[in-house]
Design an enzyme around this catalytic site. Sequence first.
Site, short mmCIF file in Angstrom:
data_model
loop_
_atom_site.label_atom_id
_atom_site.label_comp_id
_atom_site.label_asym_id
_atom_site.label_seq_id
_atom_site.Cartn_x
_atom_site.Cartn_y
_atom_site.Cartn_z
N LYS A 72 25.28 -22.09 -22.30
CA LYS A 72 26.21 -20.96 -22.33
C LYS A 72 27.50 -21.48 -22.95
CE LYS A 72 28.19 -17.58 -19.08
NZ LYS A 72 28.24 -17.18 -17.65
N SER A 147 26.55 -12.39 -16.94
CA SER A 147 27.26 -12.72 -18.17
C SER A 147 26.54 -13.75 -19.05
CB SER A 147 28.65 -13.25 -17.83
OG SER A 147 28.57 -14.48 -17.14
N SER A 171 25.47 -14.00 -12.77
CA SER A 171 25.39 -14.18 -14.23
C SER A 171 24.19 -14.95 -14.75
CB SER A 171 26.67 -14.86 -14.74
OG SER A 171 27.76 -13.99 -14.60
#
Lengths: 464, 105
Positions: A72, A147, A171
């Site tokens: 990420k 996310s 997330s």
Amino acid sequence: MLLDKSILELLTGYKNKSIDPVDVINEAYGQIDKYSSKLNTLITVRDKQEVLDFLKTLDSSLPLYGLPYILKDSYATTELRTTCASKILDNYLSPYDATVHKKLKEAGAILIGKGNQDAWGHGASTENSDYGMGKNPWDPTRVVGGSSGGPAAAVATRMCAFAIGEDTGGSIRNPAAWNNISGLRVTYGRVSRYGCVAYASSMDTVGPFGKTAADLAIILKVIAGPDVYDGTSAPHEVPDYNLELTKTPNKLKIGIAPEMFGAGLDQEISNNAQDFASKLAELGHQLIDISLPVAEISDAAYYILAPSETSSNLGRYDGIRYGNTRDLFTQESMRRIMVGTYELSSGYYDAFYRKALKIRTLLIKTFQKAFEQCDVILLPENPIMPPKLGDLISDPLANMLADLYNTPVSLIGSPSLVIPSGFHKNGLPIGVQLVGKKFSESLLLGLGHQYQQVTEWHTRSPQL
Amino acid sequence: MKAKVIITTDQVKHLAKLAALPLSDDRLKKLVGQIETTFEYVQTLEKTDTTTLDETNQVTGLTNVMREDIIDDSRTFTQEQALQNAKHSHNGYFVVPAIFVAEDN
């Protein structure tokens, strides 16, 4: 595809020379070239030649030798810029590596790109990104989830062997379910947060995405453990999660709380979780009714604590030592920062922030009681299927409700495994959550592994 | 807590100032309603009695975590590294916006 294979199959193939890691890396780049810009999956891609040159320098006996992975974009890396999906950090090149990245690198895995996300982790859809809305590989007119949407989609579309997400209020779990992959929110402190851009520090966790629970076990063993650079990392011993997979008993008590299957939950998702429970019963596990009347208060408490913490954490972005100016925050981030600023201000602190801290105690006690009756709690993952792109972005309430079943787990610090459990009639994947006591990752992964041995949902990938 | 949270444009402007967020008029307009919605949602906690409960600030169970009091060279930046991401630097220093400006300037 080679990248349909499990991590164990790939590593075994590298050892006996039946698979060449160069072919796997080429395949990953092939998928990136074909789909990443179409789906806004990755923000930055590493130069392929650099990756292949790095591979040549690696000792082939390393535990994750040659495996290409995606982080990420919230993790600091010295090889690639770290944007956290915000133009504020558009050109930020970190002078140091996040601990999770350092550990993976030392284990022989190779970073090949950084995944898209909601900027600063603010969202459950990857729509709030300054690098294009993340699209769902199962239906590109819908959100990918978030996310950590980019890393999840990268695993689903076989751009990598595994990926690392970050889960504060769901997330990792939300995009794992919406992409038909496995994802693990670890016990708070199980994996070092050093070098991860902070969202809400008391709930931020670093965890893996993979195709199977067994893949997650292999990665977790490498990334877990104490870190002198993170005072909240746990001193607990790191078990050999992969060896423990097959040791999980098949007579566990699985708690199911009717309150968690109430209003607001899509009927098909609810039925799917019931089917999942039946399958566990077939395997020999015992289903037990428990009471957890906490979804609404958890979500509300989360949406006090997370904005409060983020308003403080994001105060450091002043554009002086690094980064650009604060006018570049998205509307979603500005809302969260201002809500947090309000809740922490004198006169409102007791009514909001302190109240939420007390709710947190109530949740811990409620879950403690539940865990006296059962070993694992089965929860739905997302209350709804992925919305159309743009639908959540202007609707803060819908955005908050997307985390309804995630935030209780975040607030108590427990681990939660999300695995694929079937498909909706609209053709999109559904996942369930298995929640355990703190540091029960072995048990959760073992249970997930048992389910994946007798089902095939997790083997399906999107037809692009 | 009051029964209904009403957020005004002036309050949002004030919050933006506290948080150092430059707001466009368009964004200001949208945020007033969004912030009000957020507070209406979180205010549902009012119904839950928490008078007898302690606060939970962290869930690690750890207290007083110390590191050894030694210099860790692997984590020390050179001046060049420390400045590598700064937009403005001068003679090895960060350049910051002025806070005090002499009146006769």
